[in-house]
Motif scaffolding. Structure first.
Motif, PDB file in Angstrom:
ATOM      1  N   LEU A  31       0.825  -1.206   0.000  1.00 33.45           N
ATOM      2  CA  LEU A  31       0.000   0.000   0.000  1.00 33.45           C
ATOM      3  C   LEU A  31       0.861   1.258   0.000  1.00 33.45           C
ATOM      4  CD1 LEU A  31      -2.862  -1.056   2.427  1.00 33.45           C
ATOM      5  CD2 LEU A  31      -3.120  -0.382   0.028  1.00 33.45           C
ATOM      6  N   ILE A  34       2.406   1.622  -3.473  1.00 31.75           N
ATOM      7  CA  ILE A  34       1.407   2.107  -4.429  1.00 31.75           C
ATOM      8  C   ILE A  34       1.165   3.602  -4.219  1.00 31.75           C
ATOM      9  CG2 ILE A  34      -1.041   1.955  -5.065  1.00 31.75           C
ATOM     10  CD1 ILE A  34      -0.775  -1.103  -4.299  1.00 31.75           C
ATOM     11  N   ALA A  86      -4.275  -1.387  -5.232  1.00 37.98           N
ATOM     12  CA  ALA A  86      -4.545  -0.974  -3.849  1.00 37.98           C
ATOM     13  C   ALA A  86      -5.653  -1.827  -3.237  1.00 37.98           C
ATOM     14  CB  ALA A  86      -4.922   0.507  -3.805  1.00 37.98           C
TER      15      ALA A  86
END
Length: 196
Positions: A31, A34, A86
């Motif tokens: 996460l 990203i 995500a």
């Protein structure tokens, strides 16, 4: 003989709770990765940025690589792929369809890393390998949405060829780093530059 085999096996026996924590940590790093990459979506992953698809294919493309991110040079398509990645990382964090989500997350991670190899670094390789070996580990067996649908495991330890590969992979990271830093330029003082 059994005692020797047990001693040799011991470093490769992993706790299912530790694997669940590893799963959550890898998902959190995904996460974060990203999020960081998304801040430069147009600059690094679109045809308006530093590496348009034409230049990538002409100068830096490996014919054995693949990338879903190469399907379009539009930043909007890249944004959609980032949102999918995500969502998969969140599913991995909570352990929902863990094995499938791990495989899909790995595919998208390799894809985005291959889209712009000019900005890759060693941490990208390690994250890719952790996610790859995670596919073969039962890191969704406890502390996950998946574990709610299964009976509790009889034991919390796990041993397989995947645990051996995972531990060896981590050991190689440290071993190779130590080898790289054992050359003379790391241990000798650099001469001082003097200008007149």
């Amino acid at each position: 003989m059994l005692r020797i085999l047990s001693l040799l096996r011991r470093p490769f026996v992993l706790d299912l709770r530790a694997l669940a924590l590893l799963r959550a940590a890898v998902a959190a790093v995904l996460l974060l990765d990203i999020g960081i990459r998304a801040t430069d979506l147009e600059a690094h992953y679109s045809n308006l940025g530093v590496l348009p698809l034409g230049a990538l294919y002409e100068h830096g493309w490996n014919q054995y690589s693949f990338s879903l991110h190469n399907s379009s040079g539009l930043w909007q398509v890249q944004a959609i792929l980032f949102l999918i990645a995500a969502g998969l990382a969140v599913a991995l964090l909570v352990g929902y369809h863990t094995r499938l989500v791990t495989a899909l997350s790995w595919i998208l991670l390799v894809s985005v890393q291959n889209r712009n190899p000019l900005i890759s670094q060693g941490g990208d390789d390690l994250l890719r390998m952790l996610l790859f070996w995670g596919f073969f580990l039962p890191w969704g067996r406890v502390y996950s949405v998946d574990s709610k649908k299964q009976p509790k495991p009889e034991q919390l330890t796990y041993f397989s060829a995947a645990t051996i590969a995972y531990i060896v992979q981590l050991a190689l990271v440290y071993w190779c780093t130590a080898l790289l830093k054992s050359s003379p330029e790391w241990s000798q003082e650099a001469p001082l530059c003097t200008t007149l």
